[in-house]
Design a protein around this motif. Structure first.
Motif, PDB file in Angstrom:
ATOM      1  N   THR A  25       0.845  -1.194   0.000  1.00 52.19           N
ATOM      2  CA  THR A  25       0.000   0.000   0.000  1.00 52.19           C
ATOM      3  C   THR A  25       0.883   1.249   0.000  1.00 52.19           C
ATOM      4  O   THR A  25       2.099   1.159   0.124  1.00 52.19           O
ATOM      5  N   MET A  26       0.213   2.384  -0.113  1.00 50.23           N
ATOM      6  CA  MET A  26       0.956   3.636  -0.095  1.00 50.23           C
ATOM      7  C   MET A  26       1.707   3.799   1.224  1.00 50.23           C
ATOM      8  O   MET A  26       2.765   4.426   1.265  1.00 50.23           O
ATOM      9  N   ARG A  27       1.152   3.275   2.283  1.00 48.93           N
ATOM     10  CA  ARG A  27       1.838   3.363   3.569  1.00 48.93           C
ATOM     11  C   ARG A  27       3.176   2.658   3.538  1.00 48.93           C
ATOM     12  O   ARG A  27       4.167   3.165   4.060  1.00 48.93           O
ATOM     13  N   ILE A  42       0.435  12.063  -3.723  1.00 48.70           N
ATOM     14  CA  ILE A  42       0.731  13.178  -4.621  1.00 48.70           C
ATOM     15  C   ILE A  42       1.671  12.737  -5.742  1.00 48.70           C
ATOM     16  O   ILE A  42       1.439  13.021  -6.925  1.00 48.70           O
ATOM     17  N   VAL A  43       2.701  12.024  -5.360  1.00 47.78           N
ATOM     18  CA  VAL A  43       3.657  11.576  -6.360  1.00 47.78           C
ATOM     19  C   VAL A  43       3.010  10.609  -7.345  1.00 47.78           C
ATOM     20  O   VAL A  43       3.158  10.742  -8.561  1.00 47.78           O
ATOM     21  N   MET A  44       2.251   9.648  -6.832  1.00 45.18           N
ATOM     22  CA  MET A  44       1.698   8.606  -7.693  1.00 45.18           C
ATOM     23  C   MET A  44       0.723   9.150  -8.730  1.00 45.18           C
ATOM     24  O   MET A  44       0.612   8.618  -9.824  1.00 45.18           O
ATOM     25  N   VAL A  58      10.490   8.461  -3.846  1.00 48.70           N
ATOM     26  CA  VAL A  58       9.221   7.746  -3.698  1.00 48.70           C
ATOM     27  C   VAL A  58       9.018   6.766  -4.852  1.00 48.70           C
ATOM     28  O   VAL A  58       8.668   5.600  -4.641  1.00 48.70           O
ATOM     29  N   LEU A  59       9.248   7.257  -6.054  1.00 50.50           N
ATOM     30  CA  LEU A  59       9.034   6.393  -7.223  1.00 50.50           C
ATOM     31  C   LEU A  59       9.927   5.171  -7.158  1.00 50.50           C
ATOM     32  O   LEU A  59       9.512   4.059  -7.501  1.00 50.50           O
ATOM     33  N   GLN A  60      11.138   5.394  -6.693  1.00 49.40           N
ATOM     34  CA  GLN A  60      12.069   4.276  -6.612  1.00 49.40           C
ATOM     35  C   GLN A  60      11.604   3.255  -5.583  1.00 49.40           C
ATOM     36  O   GLN A  60      11.619   2.042  -5.831  1.00 49.40           O
TER      37      GLN A  60
END
Lengths: 356, 356
Positions: A25-27, A42-44, A58-60
């Motif tokens: 998950t995002m968490r 926000i990034v996603m 974050v993407l990494q």
DNA sequence: ATGAAAGCGCTAACAT
DNA sequence: ATGTTAGCGCTTTCAT
């Protein structure tokens, strides 16, 4: 034996999920990247409000963990699904072409699509129900045969547009080809080719048939052919066409031209007529409807009335999106719009034409 | 003018949504029925724990308000989607039959299905991605052509089973028909009918072709026909078959029998051959694969190798569900199972048979 | 630019 | 039998 090996000798490919087997998950991503969870959001979704360096981190982390956004949660929170449901008939090849174009058009309008197939074991109402449960904002019904008041009721819940069906409701929109004009073109074309004993093999009950049949009779009458033409039972499939032409040639052995309900039926007509010793087009000229891929088959070369799937699709999406937006904004209901797209006669060999 | 009329003269059919235009939720129903929201949940999913009288009141309120459960929210909260994704090719009629049976089998196993179509504008990878975003627990891939390692990677995320493709991975399951046995049956059948100059019109690159081709050559060899048979390019569509047979009859004018890659190709072969003056089956015997609905067309009466969609579907669902359950329980990954279903030769007229 | 808190509609756990 | 509370994974709003 280390803890990592405890799983199995058999190691799963791709990024491993966290030990407990739950999905990422995002968490999880946030934790791994050392940021807050909303920032990952926000990034996603590529929204503004994240530093370039953070974004990269974050993407990494997301890639490393094999993160994939949960669309259901997104829709739920967002309040809108931005989803268009498409109800199609699994047995109809032409619907396949429409689905392709509808997906394209929907994506262009910022919507995703969800499909529901009508099959032998699942009726239109069931298919529609499934899509409503997914909270689609609009519904595109391909070749619907539901009674109009049933569709009206559904149109009370979501935006609805029907494609290639014959409705005229105030509660939903429709797009279809110009059946009357198409039939007229077919009759004129055959008449110009010298034909007078023309048959129409219809598909009673199927959308479009009523108009085509009526127009056929009217045009024949205008040409003074009342006594030479006939409307006979055909159908919408190859088998129907084959059976239809066999009976037709018995009752009307001197017919020289046939207008089929669609290309599938036309295919059956041509094949069966040839088997009965008729040459196509020399002894029997044949015209179909749809200008589907079949029409171009080398052994068919079927003259047909084109109905462009891309045009039908973009009109359908435009209309259903307009309705969906209006609903989302709480505007008063729009009046039903019933668009009829122009059709064109594509002349090939089956009617005696000279074109490729 | 009263408040109720303010909306429009044009009154929407069906139960009205609350004034604000938002959709009806369990809370609305709960309020209307004078109970708590979770109790509505209990009633709606027919779980035990609600009095008969309350149940009735809730159901009535729900009906009056036009309540419909939000599947996305349900799945989200439940932690499981109980959803099986099906990736199919929109242009393949046989996939329509499979979808029907898959839906039936899935429902029987307590799962719902979500469809994603592969079209000209949307590849298999895209279709799969869309389904993964919906958090399907299993994936049934129809006629997949993705490289095996790509499928392996996906199988790391969800349960996967492929139908009618040629894979042999340890990471996912597959079901397909017995291509080798089918080809053998076809060759034997034609041989028994006195044929020796037999052609196989294959579809290079398409799943199943490699096995059929190899088996064809082996069987021909066993029958001592090495010099009389040939493998030629055909294809998987009517147009491919038509083009294939035209070329084949030029290079091998004395061939008396053809094995087609599938029924669609066979249809093109028969039609084109007849157009070229060959009688089927007298001058040219034809055998197809799939025993699809086309095979029964009156003018085709195609001898074909049956592959039962219902059997393929129930095997596929059984396997994908087993994998999904194992995952849900956190069991170690199952080894790949590759099931091959028996096939049967359905003899019809196209091969000279006497059967209906 | 980042974090904390709230809540979409539902089900599950616990309390009464 | 019924109500209360919490939380699924995400987006949104409001602080900082």
């Amino acid at each position: 034996m280390s803890d990592a090996d405890a799983r199995d000798a058999h190691d799963a490919p791709g990024p491993a999920r966290p030990g407990n087997g739950k999905r990422v998950t995002m968490r999880d991503v946030a934790e791994a990247a050392g940021v807050s969870q909303p920032l990952v959001s926000i990034v996603m979704r590529e929204a503004p409000g994240a530093g370039a360096e953070t974004r990269a981190r974050v993407l990494q982390a997301a890639a490393r963990l094999g993160y994939r956004r949960d669309e259901r949660a997104r829709m739920l929170r967002q309040g809108r699904s931005l989803l268009i449901g498409i109800v199609f008939h699994a047995a109809q090849p032409f619907h396949g072409e429409l689905i392709d174009e509808l997906q394209l058009a929907a994506r262009g309008a910022g919507y995703n699509v969800s499909l529901a197939a009508v099959t032998r074991h699942r009726g239109e109402a069931d298919a529609i129900d499934a899509l409503l449960g997914e909270r689609v904002e609009g519904l595109v019904l391909l070749g619907a045969t539901l009674p109009q008041d049933a569709v009206d009721r559904i149109a009370g819940e979501v935006a609805v547009v029907t494609v290639a069906s014959q409705y005229g409701s105030t509660w939903f929109d429709s797009v279809s080809m110009d059946d009357a004009r198409g039939t007229e073109l077919a009759v004129r074309h055959l008449r110009a080719g010298g034909h007078t004993r023309i048959l129409y093999l219809g598909a009673p009950g199927v959308s479009g048939d009523a108009t085509r049949r009526a127009t056929f009779l009217r045009c024949a009458s205008e040409e003074g052919l009342d006594d030479e033409v006939a409307v006979l039972p055909g159908g919408a499939s190859e088998a129907d066409g084959a059976r239809g032409i066999e009976a037709a040639l018995r009752s009307h052995p001197d017919a020289t031209a046939v207008i089929a309900f669609n290309d599938r039926s036309a295919q059956g007509i041509v094949a069966q007529a040839r088997l009965l010793g008729k040459r196509v087009p020399e002894d029997l000229a044949v015209v179909g409807f749809d200008d589907s891929e079949q029409a171009e088959l080398p052994y068919l070369q079927l003259t047909s009335l084109a109905q462009d799937p891309a045009q039908l699709a973009s009109a359908a999406v435009e209309m259903v999106v307009r309705r969906a937006e209006a609903r989302a904004e709480g505007s008063p209901p729009l009046p039903g719009e019933h668009r009829i797209l122009p059709t064109e006669l594509v002349v090939r060999r089956s009617s005696g034409g000279r074109t490729a």
